[in-house]
Write an enzyme that holds these catalytic residues in place. Structure first.
Site, PDB file in Angstrom:
ATOM      1  N   HIS A  60       0.867  -1.183   0.000  1.00 57.28           N
ATOM      2  CA  HIS A  60       0.000   0.000   0.000  1.00 57.28           C
ATOM      3  C   HIS A  60       0.903   1.232   0.000  1.00 57.28           C
ATOM      4  O   HIS A  60       2.093   1.143   0.319  1.00 57.28           O
ATOM      5  CB  HIS A  60      -0.891  -0.004   1.233  1.00 57.28           C
ATOM      6  CG  HIS A  60      -1.902  -1.116   1.233  1.00 57.28           C
ATOM      7  ND1 HIS A  60      -2.921  -1.188   2.160  1.00 57.28           N
ATOM      8  CD2 HIS A  60      -2.054  -2.201   0.425  1.00 57.28           C
ATOM      9  CE1 HIS A  60      -3.655  -2.259   1.927  1.00 57.28           C
ATOM     10  NE2 HIS A  60      -3.146  -2.887   0.878  1.00 57.28           N
ATOM     11  N   GLU A  62       1.318   3.686   1.996  1.00 54.22           N
ATOM     12  CA  GLU A  62       2.005   3.963   3.261  1.00 54.22           C
ATOM     13  C   GLU A  62       3.183   3.015   3.477  1.00 54.22           C
ATOM     14  O   GLU A  62       4.249   3.432   3.946  1.00 54.22           O
ATOM     15  CB  GLU A  62       1.028   3.834   4.442  1.00 54.22           C
ATOM     16  CG  GLU A  62      -0.129   4.800   4.402  1.00 54.22           C
ATOM     17  CD  GLU A  62      -1.383   4.241   3.711  1.00 54.22           C
ATOM     18  OE1 GLU A  62      -2.479   4.720   4.034  1.00 54.22           O
ATOM     19  OE2 GLU A  62      -1.260   3.343   2.862  1.00 54.22           O
ATOM     20  N   CYS A  90      -5.397   1.783   6.290  1.00 54.37           N
ATOM     21  CA  CYS A  90      -6.106   0.552   6.633  1.00 54.37           C
ATOM     22  C   CYS A  90      -5.488  -0.020   7.915  1.00 54.37           C
ATOM     23  O   CYS A  90      -4.436   0.448   8.361  1.00 54.37           O
ATOM     24  CB  CYS A  90      -6.008  -0.445   5.490  1.00 54.37           C
ATOM     25  SG  CYS A  90      -4.369  -1.185   5.298  1.00 54.37           S
TER      26      CYS A  90
END
Length: 158
Positions: A60, A62, A90
């Site tokens: 992801h 991040e 998330c």
């Protein structure tokens, strides 16, 4: 400067950094999760990331930014850093940020809105993950610039 007091940073500076995350997100229009890690004291961009989930389900935006930071700067200095991300982290990403003990996290689009846009989500807010990590002293701010991040997810090619 420790980043854990996000309110001490002028809102205009948060917006400027979020727009850098939006720029990163444009590299993946289908999953426009972009992130930048900024040093709180001088606003230097220390790392960047965009969702690369097609290559690895854990990449992801991040996570890519965290890995970019470690590759460039090592595994230290986290308390001085703020991660800006186009979408609310998330549970996986928020847990990784908590484990890193990053000083602050600023996000755009909420998890609920991401789900409305047809992006699968585990419906646990980032604040709940942060609260469940007693060792995490960082701070969350969001949604910020959702009027700019929401359209990235609403209008993404499917």
């Amino acid at each position: 400067m420790v980043a854990s007091d996000l309110s001490a940073i002028p809102l205009a500076m948060h917006r400027e950094a979020m727009r850098l995350a939006i720029t990163e997100a444009c590299a993946n229009p289908a999953f426009p999760f972009g992130a930048v890690i900024v040093r709180a004291s001088d606003r230097t961009v220390m790392a960047r990331g965009v969702n690369r989930g097609a290559q690895n389900p854990t990449w992801h935006g991040e996570i890519v930014a965290l890995n970019d930071y470690v590759a460039k700067h090592g595994h230290h200095g986290w308390a001085e850093m703020i991660l800006y991300t186009t979408g609310e982290p998330c549970p996986m990403c928020m847990a990784a940020l908590a484990w890193a003990r990053i000083g602050g996290i600023v996000y755009g689009t909420t998890i609920a809105k991401l789900r409305e846009c047809g992006i699968d989500q585990i419906m646990i807010p980032a604040a709940d993950i942060a609260a469940a990590a007693p060792f995490f002293d960082g701070e969350l701010l969001g949604p910020l610039l959702a009027e700019e991040t929401d359209p990235l997810f609403e209008q993404r090619p499917r």
